[in-house]
Enzyme design. Sequence first.
Site, mmCIF file in Angstrom:
data_model
loop_
_atom_site.group_PDB
_atom_site.id
_atom_site.type_symbol
_atom_site.label_atom_id
_atom_site.label_comp_id
_atom_site.label_asym_id
_atom_site.label_seq_id
_atom_site.Cartn_x
_atom_site.Cartn_y
_atom_site.Cartn_z
ATOM 1 N N LYS A 154 9.626 -50.915 -13.866
ATOM 2 C CA LYS A 154 8.864 -50.603 -15.088
ATOM 3 C C LYS A 154 7.518 -49.956 -14.777
ATOM 4 O O LYS A 154 7.151 -48.964 -15.390
ATOM 5 C CB LYS A 154 8.569 -51.873 -15.899
ATOM 6 N N ARG B 87 6.459 -60.027 -24.215
ATOM 7 C CA ARG B 87 7.451 -60.731 -23.390
ATOM 8 C C ARG B 87 7.952 -61.996 -24.068
ATOM 9 O O ARG B 87 8.831 -62.660 -23.511
ATOM 10 C CB ARG B 87 6.802 -61.138 -22.060
ATOM 11 N N ARG C 60 8.666 -55.219 -1.950
ATOM 12 C CA ARG C 60 7.293 -55.055 -2.427
ATOM 13 C C ARG C 60 6.390 -56.147 -1.847
ATOM 14 O O ARG C 60 5.236 -55.899 -1.522
ATOM 15 C CB ARG C 60 7.263 -55.108 -3.961
ATOM 16 N N ARG D 241 1.978 -59.294 -2.757
ATOM 17 C CA ARG D 241 1.673 -59.949 -4.031
ATOM 18 C C ARG D 241 2.040 -61.427 -3.973
ATOM 19 O O ARG D 241 3.109 -61.790 -3.517
ATOM 20 C CB ARG D 241 2.459 -59.269 -5.164
ATOM 21 N N ARG E 15 10.610 -66.193 -11.813
ATOM 22 C CA ARG E 15 10.250 -65.102 -12.737
ATOM 23 C C ARG E 15 11.490 -64.525 -13.424
ATOM 24 O O ARG E 15 11.449 -64.174 -14.601
ATOM 25 C CB ARG E 15 9.481 -64.013 -11.976
HETATM 26 P P1 AMP Z 1 4.083 -58.000 -14.165
HETATM 27 O O1 AMP Z 1 3.215 -57.200 -13.274
HETATM 28 O O2 AMP Z 1 4.330 -57.337 -15.479
HETATM 29 O O3 AMP Z 1 5.363 -58.442 -13.499
HETATM 30 O O4 AMP Z 1 3.287 -59.335 -14.512
HETATM 31 C C1 AMP Z 1 2.876 -60.216 -13.485
HETATM 32 C C2 AMP Z 1 2.560 -61.598 -14.074
HETATM 33 O O5 AMP Z 1 1.507 -61.467 -15.049
HETATM 34 C C3 AMP Z 1 3.694 -62.262 -14.831
HETATM 35 O O6 AMP Z 1 4.584 -62.944 -13.966
HETATM 36 C C4 AMP Z 1 2.917 -63.213 -15.721
HETATM 37 O O7 AMP Z 1 2.418 -64.304 -15.001
HETATM 38 C C5 AMP Z 1 1.731 -62.354 -16.131
HETATM 39 N N1 AMP Z 1 2.029 -61.546 -17.327
HETATM 40 C C6 AMP Z 1 2.070 -60.190 -17.424
HETATM 41 N N2 AMP Z 1 2.370 -59.794 -18.660
HETATM 42 C C7 AMP Z 1 2.525 -60.922 -19.392
HETATM 43 C C8 AMP Z 1 2.861 -61.180 -20.744
HETATM 44 N N3 AMP Z 1 3.107 -60.175 -21.604
HETATM 45 N N4 AMP Z 1 2.922 -62.473 -21.148
HETATM 46 C C9 AMP Z 1 2.668 -63.484 -20.298
HETATM 47 N N5 AMP Z 1 2.372 -63.316 -19.010
HETATM 48 C C10 AMP Z 1 2.304 -62.046 -18.548
#
Ligand code: AMP
Length: 198
Positions: A14, A89, A128, A134, A145
């Site tokens: 994404k 989400r 990654r 990360r 996740r």
């Molecule tokens: P991502 O980079 O989009 O995979 O997001 C990394 C982490 O940020 C996720 O595993 C959540 O802990 C938090 N996070 C990002 N976007 C959201 C969201 N829309 N709602 C809740 N937590 C989020």
Amino acid sequence: MTRLLLIGPPGAGKGTQAERLALAFDVPAISTGDIFRYNVTNNTPLGLEVKSFMDAGAYVPDSLTNAIVADRLKEADAANGFLLDGYPRTTDQVAELDRLLVSGGTQLDVVVLITADTDEVVARLLKRAAEQGRADDTAEVIRHRLDVYAEQTAPLIDVYSARSLVVTIDGLGAVEVVTDRILAALAERGLRPDSSTL
Ligand code: AMP
């Protein structure tokens, strides 16, 4: 004016596609994950609040996440469109985004669902982890996740499908190939970039 959402499991690509599409459509790519990571890295009060959720692969509470997005969408660069990557989400977040859009007198154009099978996304995330380190890319946290995605986010696909907004894109393949698939699907819906920056 282009208002897009990108949905898909962690590791589907994404973020990479969001950057490319944002460039093509000349709209900001707004990633809640990036906003949270920036705050964690800089030890801001928000960062301190969200770090433990992120490290555990859990979602940050809706109240915090919604407030961040409401603020971000008020910024000038989002007035003429945006691409949301990783938000909404949860069903609560969908309700908040609906509210924000209605109050701004706008609506979503398309929801791009990027699919990838579990083995592939786990492999990508582990790669990654090795490259970027990360904290939420360890095997155990990755599994969590993916479970959280299946439980809380996958149901949103039905919500947006019922509104006829979803285009489903196979996320497997080279970055450019996947971008082309998305652009073709968007063009079918009448959305074409004005710039040819790709
Ligand atoms: P991502 O980079 O989009 O995979 O997001 C990394 C982490 O940020 C996720 O595993 C959540 O802990 C938090 N996070 C990002 N976007 C959201 C969201 N829309 N709602 C809740 N937590 C989020």
